[in-house]
Design a protein around this motif. Structure first.
Motif, PDB file in Angstrom:
ATOM      1  N   PHE A   1       4.365 -49.552  -0.719  1.00 26.24           N
ATOM      2  CA  PHE A   1       3.268 -48.758  -0.196  1.00 26.24           C
ATOM      3  C   PHE A   1       3.133 -47.461  -0.988  1.00 26.24           C
ATOM      4  O   PHE A   1       4.117 -46.774  -1.254  1.00 26.24           O
ATOM      5  N   PHE A   2       1.894 -47.119  -1.297  1.00 26.24           N
ATOM      6  CA  PHE A   2       1.612 -45.835  -1.932  1.00 26.24           C
ATOM      7  C   PHE A   2       1.304 -44.827  -0.821  1.00 26.24           C
ATOM      8  O   PHE A   2       1.984 -44.831   0.197  1.00 26.24           O
ATOM      9  N   ASN A   3       0.370 -43.947  -0.953  1.00 21.39           N
ATOM     10  CA  ASN A   3       0.152 -42.889   0.051  1.00 21.39           C
ATOM     11  C   ASN A   3      -0.747 -43.399   1.177  1.00 21.39           C
ATOM     12  O   ASN A   3      -1.979 -43.336   1.078  1.00 21.39           O
ATOM     13  N   VAL A   4      -0.116 -43.878   2.238  1.00 16.58           N
ATOM     14  CA  VAL A   4      -0.844 -44.489   3.344  1.00 16.58           C
ATOM     15  C   VAL A   4      -1.328 -43.412   4.317  1.00 16.58           C
ATOM     16  O   VAL A   4      -0.597 -42.473   4.637  1.00 16.58           O
TER      17      VAL A   4
ATOM     18  N   TYR B   1      -5.799 -46.631   2.709  1.00 18.46           N
ATOM     19  CA  TYR B   1      -6.122 -46.566   4.132  1.00 18.46           C
ATOM     20  C   TYR B   1      -5.328 -47.614   4.908  1.00 18.46           C
ATOM     21  O   TYR B   1      -5.079 -48.723   4.427  1.00 18.46           O
ATOM     22  N   ILE B   2      -4.954 -47.291   6.123  1.00 21.68           N
ATOM     23  CA  ILE B   2      -4.083 -48.137   6.927  1.00 21.68           C
ATOM     24  C   ILE B   2      -4.657 -49.542   7.112  1.00 21.68           C
ATOM     25  O   ILE B   2      -3.892 -50.528   7.149  1.00 21.68           O
ATOM     26  N   LYS B   3      -5.955 -49.686   7.227  1.00 25.39           N
ATOM     27  CA  LYS B   3      -6.518 -51.023   7.430  1.00 25.39           C
ATOM     28  C   LYS B   3      -6.300 -51.916   6.215  1.00 25.39           C
ATOM     29  O   LYS B   3      -6.132 -53.140   6.363  1.00 25.39           O
ATOM     30  N   ASP B   4      -6.285 -51.342   5.026  1.00 24.84           N
ATOM     31  CA  ASP B   4      -5.957 -52.122   3.832  1.00 24.84           C
ATOM     32  C   ASP B   4      -4.474 -52.470   3.794  1.00 24.84           C
ATOM     33  O   ASP B   4      -4.082 -53.539   3.310  1.00 24.84           O
ATOM     34  N   VAL B   5      -3.640 -51.585   4.316  1.00 24.14           N
ATOM     35  CA  VAL B   5      -2.203 -51.840   4.376  1.00 24.14           C
ATOM     36  C   VAL B   5      -1.904 -52.984   5.346  1.00 24.14           C
ATOM     37  O   VAL B   5      -1.049 -53.838   5.082  1.00 24.14           O
TER      38      VAL B   5
ATOM     39  N   VAL C   1       0.999 -51.891  -3.051  1.00 25.67           N
ATOM     40  CA  VAL C   1      -0.073 -51.815  -2.057  1.00 25.67           C
ATOM     41  C   VAL C   1      -0.700 -50.432  -2.149  1.00 25.67           C
ATOM     42  O   VAL C   1      -0.142 -49.437  -1.689  1.00 25.67           O
ATOM     43  N   GLY C   2      -1.847 -50.373  -2.778  1.00 27.48           N
ATOM     44  CA  GLY C   2      -2.589 -49.126  -2.915  1.00 27.48           C
ATOM     45  C   GLY C   2      -4.067 -49.435  -3.001  1.00 27.48           C
ATOM     46  O   GLY C   2      -4.492 -50.575  -2.809  1.00 27.48           O
ATOM     47  N   SER C   3      -4.847 -48.408  -3.290  1.00 25.77           N
ATOM     48  CA  SER C   3      -6.280 -48.618  -3.510  1.00 25.77           C
ATOM     49  C   SER C   3      -6.548 -49.058  -4.945  1.00 25.77           C
ATOM     50  O   SER C   3      -7.594 -49.607  -5.244  1.00 25.77           O
ATOM     51  N   GLY C   4      -5.568 -48.766  -5.824  1.00 26.91           N
ATOM     52  CA  GLY C   4      -5.737 -49.067  -7.242  1.00 26.91           C
ATOM     53  C   GLY C   4      -6.381 -47.940  -8.015  1.00 26.91           C
ATOM     54  O   GLY C   4      -6.575 -48.035  -9.224  1.00 26.91           O
ATOM     55  N   ILE C   5      -6.708 -46.837  -7.304  1.00 29.53           N
ATOM     56  CA  ILE C   5      -7.387 -45.695  -7.928  1.00 29.53           C
ATOM     57  C   ILE C   5      -6.663 -44.414  -7.535  1.00 29.53           C
ATOM     58  O   ILE C   5      -6.338 -44.209  -6.362  1.00 29.53           O
ATOM     59  N   ALA C   6      -6.406 -43.548  -8.498  1.00 27.00           N
ATOM     60  CA  ALA C   6      -5.763 -42.262  -8.215  1.00 27.00           C
ATOM     61  C   ALA C   6      -6.831 -41.199  -7.957  1.00 27.00           C
ATOM     62  O   ALA C   6      -7.807 -41.097  -8.702  1.00 27.00           O
ATOM     63  N   ARG C   7      -6.645 -40.424  -6.900  1.00 30.09           N
ATOM     64  CA  ARG C   7      -7.574 -39.356  -6.556  1.00 30.09           C
ATOM     65  C   ARG C   7      -6.793 -38.061  -6.351  1.00 30.09           C
ATOM     66  O   ARG C   7      -5.628 -38.067  -5.973  1.00 30.09           O
ATOM     67  N   SER C   8      -7.460 -36.936  -6.572  1.00 29.58           N
ATOM     68  CA  SER C   8      -6.785 -35.645  -6.464  1.00 29.58           C
ATOM     69  C   SER C   8      -6.873 -35.099  -5.040  1.00 29.58           C
ATOM     70  O   SER C   8      -7.706 -35.525  -4.230  1.00 29.58           O
TER      71      SER C   8
END
Length: 326
Positions: free
Chosen positions: A184-187, A229-233, A251-258
């Motif tokens: 898991f990345f930043n859930v 987002y938790i629903k994707d997790v 398990v992430g969105s695949g995109i890094a955001r600031s």
């Protein structure tokens, strides 16, 4: 996979991800037998001031399944799991607070107890989906790829990497074992409030904006993370249980955001507020994470449905409700 008429155990089921998973299974598979195993919160805290257990009964209001109270570190408590004829075990119990410096306790809880639970699963020929972490990558170069740049910088990340290494060793000789690790990345999302200071920055910044009309970011807010987002997790957990072979997936969105991106989206829905940039006090801080989710998509069809903006929009109603009660 149809979970109806399956017996499913969720360790850490009163926590953030575990409780969301339990509620999802209850809603979509009403004939499933769902059993939560959790230590639940006491007044005990780490030196950091954070609670030693993040399980909270309020995350389970509306849950109709079974609950077992227990600590994964206690062999006698694990016998309660061993007595259940389960089909799937989701392992989400852990010390997830990355500020905990007690290496022995973290390794015992996250690694040794995992091996004990894994042994039970193997004896029953059941499926297992367990929580690993992006912490396994430390500050190595993103995008983060499973098997590459696994250089954790704290004992939490190391404990999760050791879990993954144990599973890799098993799968090397028997790749058909249905044991799946999810990094898991930043859930962020609903039911994370009782994580306290370890809750996502989406929640923390949203509450600061609502209550104080000002948020604080480490200089200068351009650190990038993969916020999922938790629903994707939960989708990832469901897909992992259908795997025909074992594996470890991001398990992430695949995109890094600031962090500044979070602030911008919060301002769209909450109105304007001030931003204060402060020095980062932590010696270890991941400055750029980004999940490579290619293999998860190829093997099991994982496709996140929420980008950062749509996730925040979906979550904002609960953030507002939490703020009202503070």
């Amino acid at each position: 996979m149809d979970f109806n008429y399956k017996t499913i155990v969720i360790t850490g089921g009163a926590g953030f991800i575990g409780s969301n998973l339990a509620m999802y299974l209850q809603e979509h598979y009403p004939s499933a037998r769902i059993i939560i195993f959790d230590k639940f919160r006491t007044g005990e805290k780490f030196e950091s001031g954070n609670f030693t257990s993040l399980g909270h009964f309020k995350n389970l209001i509306g849950f109709k399944g079974e609950i077992i109270t227990g600590d994964i570190n206690f062999k006698e408590d694990l016998k309660k799991i061993a007595q259940i004829d389960f089909d799937i075990l989701y392992h989400h119990a852990a010390i997830s607070d990355t500020t905990v410096m007690d290496q022995k306790l973290v390794m015992q809880t996250n690694y040794q107890a995992f091996l004990d639970i894994l042994e039970i699963v193997l004896q029953k020929n059941a499926k297992m989906v367990y929580a690993s972490s992006a912490g396994t990558y430390g500050n190595t170069k993103a995008p983060n790829i499973v098997g590459v740049g696994e250089n954790p910088e704290n004992v939490y990340g190391f404990s999760k990497l050791m879990m993954d290494m144990s599973v890799r060793s098993l799968l090397k000789n028997n790749p058909e074992l249905p044991i799946v690790g999810l990094r898991f990345f930043n859930v962020y999302g609903e039911r994370e409030f009782y994580k306290g200071k370890t809750a996502s920055m989406i929640l923390q910044l949203g509450l600061q904006a609502l209550k104080e009309k000002k948020v604080r970011l480490f200089e200068f807010g351009e650190q990038r993370r993969d916020f999922v987002y938790i629903k994707d997790v939960i989708l990832a957990n469901i897909l992992a249980a259908s795997a025909k072979k074992g594996g470890i997936y991001n398990v992430g969105s695949g995109i890094a955001r600031s962090y500044n991106d979070i602030v911008a989206y919060l301002k769209e829905v909450l109105g304007d507020f001030d931003v204060e940039y402060i020095p980062n006090p932590y010696k270890f801080f991941q400055t750029h994470t980004q999940a490579d989710i290619t293999e998860f998509y190829q093997d099991l069809g994982y496709q996140p449905k929420f980008d950062l903006k749509t996730g925040i929009l979906s979550y904002i109603a609960e953030i507002k409700e939490i703020a009202k009660g503070l």
